[in-house]
Write an enzyme that holds these catalytic residues in place. Structure first.
Site, mmCIF file in Angstrom:
data_model
loop_
_atom_site.group_PDB
_atom_site.id
_atom_site.type_symbol
_atom_site.label_atom_id
_atom_site.label_comp_id
_atom_site.label_asym_id
_atom_site.label_seq_id
_atom_site.Cartn_x
_atom_site.Cartn_y
_atom_site.Cartn_z
ATOM 1 N N PRO A 2 69.669 58.369 45.836
ATOM 2 C CG PRO A 2 68.557 60.030 47.008
ATOM 3 C CD PRO A 2 69.730 59.104 47.100
ATOM 4 C CD GLU A 3 69.454 56.145 39.259
ATOM 5 O OE1 GLU A 3 69.717 56.612 38.134
ATOM 6 O OE2 GLU A 3 69.309 54.930 39.465
ATOM 7 C CE LYS A 52 73.823 59.406 41.349
ATOM 8 N NZ LYS A 52 74.334 58.060 41.731
ATOM 9 N NE ARG A 277 75.032 50.902 43.677
ATOM 10 C CZ ARG A 277 74.486 52.069 43.355
ATOM 11 N NH1 ARG A 277 75.234 53.154 43.230
ATOM 12 N NH2 ARG A 277 73.179 52.167 43.173
#
Length: 301
Positions: A2-3, A52, A277
């Protein structure tokens, strides 16, 4: 993972639901049992997010630190709470609500000093009123690392993930491979201001939308054909449920759009793995100084 907007949305929901209430605290899974025993029967005073990270504060100065990681979730519902199913790390219960935390990377009782130590390692969070953007600006403009790498470094900028990175750089025409020290300060200032708006919009919507209003219809028309299915982050073929959901919910310029024509210049969106990523960018709109513009994608119609 989650951002930052997701954590702020979660924190605000928990605060609205539980703040000021005496709550029962338990750990059905057992991995947070000692902490839960200390907290049960205390008033939950505040739930807040920093990047986060989630912090839940209780009377007496106790603070729980939660990091959801890749698989963690925390969901709330109306009481009475059912019997726990699966690995519930932490359960909060008030007379009217309950919340279950599952699969987090971290769930620890850290106290105020522990919270300060965690926050001290993080860069400024665009969603916080106490953010100090000059700290991030100094780190980026003084670095030889690429902007694409720096934006994902939580010690530089807190709360930004893969989607916001890709979309922010695209919106400002910045190559992810540009060294931070070569970025113009005025552009970086504009990027911070844009990030504040985009992430706050994400908190309100519950999802990330980076398309300008004037581009919504144009993107919908561009997406009338079938989206690319060779993205390793998507499981299944072009007719998979993920692809269908992606087609319905398009709200971004380049994220997960590799091989598809850029809305603005027609050049195919590119993707590359960088430090584990997937990085997305438009080689036409986001060129390094001196780079030639690639040819636009030819229409198949």
């Amino acid at each position: 993972m989650p951002e930052g907007h997701s954590l702020h949305r979660l924190a605000r929901g928990l605060h609205r639901t539980f703040a000021g209430d005496v709550v029962a605290s338990s750990s059905p899974q057992g991995r947070f049992d000692s902490g839960a025993q200390i907290l049960t029967g205390r008033v939950l005073e505040e739930a807040e997010a920093y990047g986060k990270h989630l912090f839940v504060s209780f009377e007496g100065g106790e603070v729980v630190h939660v990091h959801l990681g890749l698989y963690g979730t925390m969901q709330k519902a109306k009481s009475p709470a059912p019997e726990p199913r699966g690995a519930v790390r932490w359960r909060l219960e008030s007379p009217t609500w309950y919340a279950d935390l599952r699969g987090p990377t971290a769930c620890d009782l850290v106290g105020p000093l522990g919270r300060e130590a965690i926050v001290a390692r993080l860069g400024p969070d665009p969603l916080r009123a106490d953010a100090e953007p000059e700290r991030a600006k100094a780190r980026i403009l003084g670095s030889r690392a690429t902007v694409g790498t720096l934006l994902m470094d939580q010690a530089v900028l807190s709360g930004v993930g893969n989607i916001y990175r890709a979309e922010l750089l695209y919106r400002h025409g910045v190559s992810p491979f540009l060294e931070g020290r070569l970025l113009r300060p005025a552009v970086l200032d504009a990027m911070w201001a844009d990030l504040v708006l985009l992430m706050n919009d994400g908190v309100r919507r519950g999802r990330i939308v980076t398309l300008d209003p004037g581009d919504m219809d144009a993107m919908a028309e561009l997406d009338a054909d079938r989206p690319a299915a060779d993205d390793p982050e998507l499981d299944g073929g072009e007719d998979s449920p993920q692809i269908r959901r992606l087609r319905r919910s398009t709200g971004v310029y380049v994220y997960r759009r590799q091989g598809r024509a850029c809305l603005r210049c027609g050049v195919p969106v590119a993707a590359q793995d960088v430090q584990g990523r997937r990085l997305y960018w438009c080689p036409g709109c986001q060129r390094l100084p001196g780079q030639r513009r690639p040819r636009p994608k030819r229409s198949t119609t």
